[in-house]
Design a protein around this motif. Structure first.
Motif, PDB file in Angstrom:
ATOM      1  N   ARG A  33       4.741 -15.532 -11.270  1.00  0.00           N
ATOM      2  CA  ARG A  33       4.185 -15.540  -9.916  1.00  0.00           C
ATOM      3  C   ARG A  33       4.698 -14.354  -9.103  1.00  0.00           C
ATOM      4  O   ARG A  33       5.861 -13.955  -9.239  1.00  0.00           O
ATOM      5  CB  ARG A  33       4.571 -16.815  -9.172  1.00  0.00           C
ATOM      6  N   CYS A  34       3.835 -13.814  -8.244  1.00  0.00           N
ATOM      7  CA  CYS A  34       4.254 -12.826  -7.254  1.00  0.00           C
ATOM      8  C   CYS A  34       4.744 -13.589  -6.027  1.00  0.00           C
ATOM      9  O   CYS A  34       3.956 -14.264  -5.357  1.00  0.00           O
ATOM     10  CB  CYS A  34       3.117 -11.882  -6.890  1.00  0.00           C
ATOM     11  N   ILE A  35       6.022 -13.508  -5.727  1.00  0.00           N
ATOM     12  CA  ILE A  35       6.618 -14.267  -4.631  1.00  0.00           C
ATOM     13  C   ILE A  35       6.331 -13.621  -3.281  1.00  0.00           C
ATOM     14  O   ILE A  35       6.046 -14.291  -2.293  1.00  0.00           O
ATOM     15  CB  ILE A  35       8.138 -14.394  -4.832  1.00  0.00           C
ATOM     16  N   ARG A  36       6.432 -12.289  -3.259  1.00  0.00           N
ATOM     17  CA  ARG A  36       6.252 -11.604  -1.983  1.00  0.00           C
ATOM     18  C   ARG A  36       5.781 -10.172  -2.231  1.00  0.00           C
ATOM     19  O   ARG A  36       6.152  -9.542  -3.223  1.00  0.00           O
ATOM     20  CB  ARG A  36       7.566 -11.592  -1.176  1.00  0.00           C
ATOM     21  N   ARG A  37       4.963  -9.689  -1.304  1.00  0.00           N
ATOM     22  CA  ARG A  37       4.503  -8.303  -1.321  1.00  0.00           C
ATOM     23  C   ARG A  37       4.929  -7.647  -0.016  1.00  0.00           C
ATOM     24  O   ARG A  37       4.649  -8.168   1.062  1.00  0.00           O
ATOM     25  CB  ARG A  37       2.980  -8.241  -1.472  1.00  0.00           C
ATOM     26  N   VAL A  38       5.632  -6.515  -0.132  1.00  0.00           N
ATOM     27  CA  VAL A  38       6.126  -5.811   1.054  1.00  0.00           C
ATOM     28  C   VAL A  38       5.558  -4.393   1.034  1.00  0.00           C
ATOM     29  O   VAL A  38       5.828  -3.622   0.106  1.00  0.00           O
ATOM     30  CB  VAL A  38       7.668  -5.756   1.074  1.00  0.00           C
ATOM     31  N   ALA A  39       4.775  -4.046   2.048  1.00  0.00           N
ATOM     32  CA  ALA A  39       4.170  -2.715   2.126  1.00  0.00           C
ATOM     33  C   ALA A  39       5.135  -1.732   2.767  1.00  0.00           C
ATOM     34  O   ALA A  39       5.891  -2.077   3.692  1.00  0.00           O
ATOM     35  CB  ALA A  39       2.875  -2.782   2.941  1.00  0.00           C
ATOM     36  N   ASP A  40       5.130  -0.493   2.282  1.00  0.00           N
ATOM     37  CA  ASP A  40       5.966   0.539   2.879  1.00  0.00           C
ATOM     38  C   ASP A  40       5.407   0.901   4.259  1.00  0.00           C
ATOM     39  O   ASP A  40       4.190   1.113   4.415  1.00  0.00           O
ATOM     40  CB  ASP A  40       5.974   1.776   1.989  1.00  0.00           C
ATOM     41  N   PRO A  41       6.251   0.972   5.285  1.00  0.00           N
ATOM     42  CA  PRO A  41       5.735   1.252   6.639  1.00  0.00           C
ATOM     43  C   PRO A  41       5.096   2.625   6.784  1.00  0.00           C
ATOM     44  O   PRO A  41       4.254   2.824   7.665  1.00  0.00           O
ATOM     45  CB  PRO A  41       6.987   1.124   7.525  1.00  0.00           C
ATOM     46  N   ASP A  42       5.472   3.561   5.909  1.00  0.00           N
ATOM     47  CA  ASP A  42       4.878   4.897   5.953  1.00  0.00           C
ATOM     48  C   ASP A  42       3.666   5.024   5.038  1.00  0.00           C
ATOM     49  O   ASP A  42       3.018   6.081   5.008  1.00  0.00           O
ATOM     50  CB  ASP A  42       5.905   5.959   5.555  1.00  0.00           C
ATOM     51  N   GLY A  43       3.368   3.986   4.277  1.00  0.00           N
ATOM     52  CA  GLY A  43       2.289   4.061   3.310  1.00  0.00           C
ATOM     53  C   GLY A  43       2.577   5.017   2.167  1.00  0.00           C
ATOM     54  O   GLY A  43       1.658   5.540   1.529  1.00  0.00           O
ATOM     55  N   ALA A  44       3.863   5.239   1.880  1.00  0.00           N
ATOM     56  CA  ALA A  44       4.264   6.203   0.856  1.00  0.00           C
ATOM     57  C   ALA A  44       4.464   5.511  -0.485  1.00  0.00           C
ATOM     58  O   ALA A  44       4.836   4.333  -0.554  1.00  0.00           O
ATOM     59  CB  ALA A  44       5.556   6.902   1.273  1.00  0.00           C
ATOM     60  N   ALA A  45       4.231   6.261  -1.554  1.00  0.00           N
ATOM     61  CA  ALA A  45       4.501   5.747  -2.893  1.00  0.00           C
ATOM     62  C   ALA A  45       5.983   5.428  -3.018  1.00  0.00           C
ATOM     63  O   ALA A  45       6.840   6.192  -2.559  1.00  0.00           O
ATOM     64  CB  ALA A  45       4.095   6.784  -3.938  1.00  0.00           C
ATOM     65  N   LEU A  46       6.286   4.281  -3.638  1.00  0.00           N
ATOM     66  CA  LEU A  46       7.672   3.871  -3.841  1.00  0.00           C
ATOM     67  C   LEU A  46       8.077   4.237  -5.264  1.00  0.00           C
ATOM     68  O   LEU A  46       7.383   3.914  -6.222  1.00  0.00           O
ATOM     69  CB  LEU A  46       7.829   2.378  -3.592  1.00  0.00           C
ATOM     70  N   LEU A  47       9.221   4.910  -5.405  1.00  0.00           N
ATOM     71  CA  LEU A  47       9.592   5.538  -6.672  1.00  0.00           C
ATOM     72  C   LEU A  47      10.792   4.908  -7.355  1.00  0.00           C
ATOM     73  O   LEU A  47      11.003   5.133  -8.546  1.00  0.00           O
ATOM     74  CB  LEU A  47       9.866   7.029  -6.434  1.00  0.00           C
TER      75      LEU A  47
END
Length: 480
Positions: free
Chosen positions: A241-255
């Motif tokens: 299961r996916c418990i939580r989704r957190v979007a980056d506030p800058d909309g930047a790719a997370l590395l």
């Protein structure tokens, strides 16, 4: 006992680098097709023990006649008078491992390549062995570091992420057989190596772009993933299961991402817009004061063992340190060191000690181009901020890919200490940090593309490596 098709594939993989050296993509296709055909044939039943041994030896003999004797620089196998004798030695050891996998682990009393009977043991310059170290080497049965890290046999090959790079593999904490792999195909796979035949337990789907990094929580009940789709996701590996989704506030790719070791309610993520952020996974919100900016894209993160210092590497060749409050997640900028001007830092691994003889805090760094660096962590005079002093440098093939490395997780009973790294020459390299010359301890061949990531399980009995073609190879240690 491992399946026959795995044993045959292990023999074939040893010669993978010799097949069509100018067209590595053909080698990859060959290994995958060979794996597929062997598994399909295995569905018809396993041959008897005598037939299996006969076939393996004939197969090894034919490969040796076709490609010649293997020349693995730094290999920990003893010299063989002929290709056949070298192949038979490997097969005999393979069968010993398979026939009784629960047998006590001893240590092979064999000569490493380049060693000589009666020669005094090498001693790293500037290191004075302590009585505790001398006692620990006696406990180890007088075997060398090279013999201890003789990873040779292929335990299993996973290809569920075919044709998409696997930038990260990681074993679960204190678990010998649970492995997570993230892929640029946008999925994460959770694999079980034992008991029973190795298998992919589940594939975690939901990201809209490639997954660049993945990390286990300390209790192994949560996986965190950082994706190029600008989201951080939390997963329950037990049911997918996916418990939580957190979007980056800058909309930047997370590395990259990492859990706070003292507080697994906090995770740190690095972005393509130069930001390091601490996120509270219970609320999905950024921790107050838990942000820092680097000169370039954040490619690597790691905490020190105490969980107080966060190290971050970027694509401008610098390594920055932050003091992290484990209760609140607040970050305080401490220092910045330019390690590779004009290059990039693709991997960081922290260790509270380098070896039993030299118990110094250390930082292992993959620096592009072509360097694996070992630093001693020191306290800067006056400021008290953590600083870096170069201890050793090892040559690697590193020009384009985000390569990763790691320390061997157990403090060795032997003199010296071992680090392992991926390489763009499609090999896994083991280096002894205590040697001033001939530092290569072992080299594993079998991948068909650049080896991007390596990871040990908790007791060092298995090593996982992944490459740019999507293949994950699990290697087993060559026990006596």
């Amino acid at each position: 006992m491992a399946a026959v098709w795995q044993q045959v594939l292990a023999v074939d993989a040893r010669y993978a680098a010799y097949r069509t050296p100018r067209w590595p993509q053909f080698r990859t296709q060959y290994v995958r097709r060979r794996s597929q055909l062997l598994r399909e044939q295995a569905k018809g039943g396993e041959p008897e023990g005598a037939t299996r041994r006969w076939y393996l030896r004939v197969r090894a003999r034919l490969l040796a006649q076709r490609y010649g004797a293997l020349s693995e620089a730094g290999s920990c196998r003893g010299h063989s008078g002929s290709a056949l004798r070298g192949s038979r030695t490997t097969l005999d050891r393979m069968e010993d491992f398979e026939d009784d996998p629960r047998a006590p682990r001893g240590h092979r009393r064999s000569l490493s390549r380049g060693s000589h009977p009666g020669a005094p043991p090498e001693r790293p310059p500037g290191v004075v062995p302590t009585p505790l170290a001398e006692a620990s080497r006696a406990m180890a049965g007088d075997t060398t570091l090279g013999e201890n890290y003789a990873f040779a046999g292929v335990y299993h090959v996973f290809d569920q992420h075919s044709d998409s790079a696997v930038p990260r593999v990681q074993f679960a904490h204190d678990d010998r057989h649970l492995l997570a792999c993230c892929s640029l195909d946008g999925t994460i796979s959770v694999c079980r190596l034992a008991p029973g035949p190795p298998a992919v337990l589940r594939v975690l789907r939901g990201h809209g772009a490639g997954v660049a990094d993945v990390a286990w929580s300390l209790a192994n009940d949560v996986l965190v993933s950082a994706s190029l789709d600008a989201t951080l996701r939390l997963w329950a590996p037990a049911d997918g299961r996916c418990i939580r989704r957190v979007a980056d506030p800058d909309g930047a790719a997370l590395l990259c991402c990492a859990f706070q070791p003292l507080n697994n309610n906090l995770t740190v993520v690095g972005s393509a817009r130069h930001m390091v952020r601490v996120v509270n996974i219970s609320t999905g919100k950024a921790a107050r004061g838990g942000a820092g900016r680097l000169p370039g894209r954040v490619l690597a993160l790691c905490f020190d063992t105490a969980g107080r210092v966060l190290w971050a590497g970027d694509d401008r060749g610098s390594v920055s340190s932050f003091l992290c409050d484990p209760n609140t997640g607040r970050l305080t900028k401490a220092s910045r060191v330019v390690v590779q001007a004009g290059g990039s830092i693709t991997s960081l691994s922290a260790r509270a000690w380098a070896s039993r003889e030299a118990p110094d805090p250390s930082l292992l760094v993959n620096a592009c181009p072509d360097r694996l660096l070992l630093f001693r962590v020191v306290e800067e005079e006056g400021s008290g901020a953590p600083g870096l002093r170069l201890r050793r440098s090892f040559p690697t093939r590193h020009r384009e890919q985000p390569l990763r490395s790691c320390f061997c997780p157990l403090m060795s009973f032997r003199q010296g200490a071992c680090v392992v790294t991926g390489s763009e020459d499609a090999c896994v390299h083991f280096f002894d940090v205590g040697r001033s010359a001939r530092a290569t301890v072992n080299t594993l061949q079998g991948h068909g593309g650049a080896v991007l990531a390596v990871a040990f399980n908790c007791d060092e009995s298995l090593l996982a490596s992944s490459d740019a073609t999507g293949t994950v190879i699990v290697w087993r240690r060559q026990h006596a």
